[in-house]
Scaffold this motif. Sequence first.
Motif, short mmCIF file in Angstrom:
data_model
loop_
_atom_site.label_atom_id
_atom_site.label_comp_id
_atom_site.label_asym_id
_atom_site.label_seq_id
_atom_site.Cartn_x
_atom_site.Cartn_y
_atom_site.Cartn_z
N LEU A 86 -1.43 10.10 -8.33
CA LEU A 86 -1.56 11.48 -8.30
C LEU A 86 -2.71 11.40 -7.51
N LEU A 87 -3.98 10.75 -7.98
CA LEU A 87 -5.33 10.89 -7.50
C LEU A 87 -5.51 11.11 -6.00
N PRO A 88 -4.99 9.94 -5.27
CA PRO A 88 -5.04 10.16 -3.78
C PRO A 88 -4.64 11.47 -3.12
N LEU A 89 -3.99 12.11 -3.91
CA LEU A 89 -3.32 13.38 -3.47
C LEU A 89 -4.42 14.52 -3.33
N LEU A 90 -5.34 14.10 -4.01
CA LEU A 90 -6.85 15.26 -4.35
C LEU A 90 -7.74 14.96 -3.11
N GLY A 91 -7.64 13.85 -2.35
CA GLY A 91 -8.81 13.46 -1.30
C GLY A 91 -8.55 11.90 -1.12
N ASP A 92 -9.57 11.81 -0.22
CA ASP A 92 -9.45 10.44 0.55
C ASP A 92 -10.80 9.56 0.40
N SER A 93 -11.77 10.22 -0.49
CA SER A 93 -13.04 9.64 -0.26
C SER A 93 -13.06 8.38 -0.95
N PHE A 94 -14.09 7.45 -0.57
CA PHE A 94 -14.03 6.05 -1.33
C PHE A 94 -14.23 5.89 -2.78
N PRO A 95 -15.13 7.00 -3.31
CA PRO A 95 -15.26 6.75 -4.72
C PRO A 95 -13.77 7.31 -5.66
N LEU A 96 -13.17 8.33 -5.01
CA LEU A 96 -11.71 8.63 -5.45
C LEU A 96 -10.59 7.43 -5.47
N MET A 97 -10.84 6.70 -4.44
CA MET A 97 -9.76 5.67 -4.08
C MET A 97 -10.10 4.57 -4.94
N LEU A 98 -11.39 4.24 -5.29
CA LEU A 98 -11.80 3.50 -6.27
C LEU A 98 -11.30 3.58 -7.49
N VAL A 99 -11.50 4.97 -7.99
CA VAL A 99 -10.97 5.38 -9.43
C VAL A 99 -9.25 5.13 -9.31
N GLY A 162 -0.19 16.59 5.64
CA GLY A 162 -1.55 16.44 5.78
C GLY A 162 -2.11 15.22 5.09
N LEU A 163 -1.14 14.22 4.42
CA LEU A 163 -1.44 13.21 3.78
C LEU A 163 -1.51 11.97 4.66
N GLY A 164 -1.04 11.76 6.03
CA GLY A 164 -1.10 10.80 6.75
C GLY A 164 -0.36 9.57 5.97
N TRP A 165 -0.96 8.32 6.08
CA TRP A 165 -0.62 7.40 5.47
C TRP A 165 -0.31 7.23 3.86
N ARG A 166 -1.24 8.40 3.39
CA ARG A 166 -1.39 8.49 1.89
C ARG A 166 -0.10 8.99 1.62
#
Length: 386
Positions: A86-99, A162-166
């Motif tokens: 669910l989290l990657p749907l909220l953004g694509d920043s490096f810290p968010l992806m790490l979480v 708007g998600l692209g590869w995500r």
Amino acid sequence: MNNNKILRFIPVMFCFFAMGFVDLVGTASNYVKSDLSLNDTTSNLMPSLVFFWFLIFSIPTGMLMNRIGRKKTVLLSLVITIVSLLLPLLGDSFPLMLVSFSLLGIGNALMQTSLNPLVATVMQGGNLASTLTFGQFVKAIASFMAPYIAMWGAMASIPSFGLGWRVLFPIYMIIGVLATLLLFSTPIVEEPIKGKPSSFIDCVKLLGKPIVLLSFLGIMCHVGIDVGTNTTAPKILMERLGITLNDAMFSTSLYFVFRTLGCLTGSFFLRVMSNRVFFIISVTMMGLSMCGLIFGHSTAVLYTAIALVGYGNSNIFSMVFARALQSVPDKQNEVSGLMIMGLFGGTIFPLFMGLASDAFRQIGAVMVMAIGVIYLFTYIPKINKQ
């Protein structure tokens, strides 16, 4: 297989599919690297972080199973996995992806530790190695689909919201919810644990048994090669053939096609062939693959090498895992936790491969994987002959 066993088998196989979600990290790390202009060492932190949590949570999960049961532990792992997607749907920043990848790793650590023993509960009296291999086949389907879904989402002409590869994250999240509902609604009777539950120290002491320790190292090498190939294959093609990332991602799909084929055919071969003979064939294919990845500079040689490691590595986990479980039959939950802790190899290998590739180009990364293949050759005498 009777009807009741089939009804329990289907939701368990859906869980194996959800287990395969962890392999999207190889595809995702390459896209994040491209989006954020990261170097190999930094981008390889993502798969390393995913598998780091296997070191922390595997043994406690084995202890948790003793308290709440295998089915409830698998359900908990599915819930954590759904949150991670669910989290990657909220953004694509490096810290968010790490979480997100951390939660994916935690959920997968719980799932891999508890789902494999749950198979032993559901399929009592069956061929464990063969059944686990079929589960790995189902898992490999999810792994195989990930790069294709990501490439599909990355195409400008595709409406991906708007998600692209995500876009692969919500697709897999929906499947994860379905797997959770199916398993929750399936009655599975588990035998109560006999005697006093093992402590953390009791679990670790099992590494004092040579076959358990050697199997633990074998699992580390298996997953290190798996994650390493998944992450490095596109980079090798980009470096030696001068192609784009989207074109190079076909190599990841090719790897998973042959890993999927290996799991499917392996479930048959392990019923009709000696485990040791099939293990020797598998490791020999991996050895030939490393030679191709080191010396190959043509499309044909590189694709053949990727196919060989995909097929060869597809059944290593099942054979080593089954050998370890059978070695200590009265401590299967604890041994399962130790074996899944071995997936920490997915942290160690990418870290050293990233450092080696930054220093010596991609041939350095392949040399790190080759060390794991050499170890698997030394494990051959430990595999049962029957």
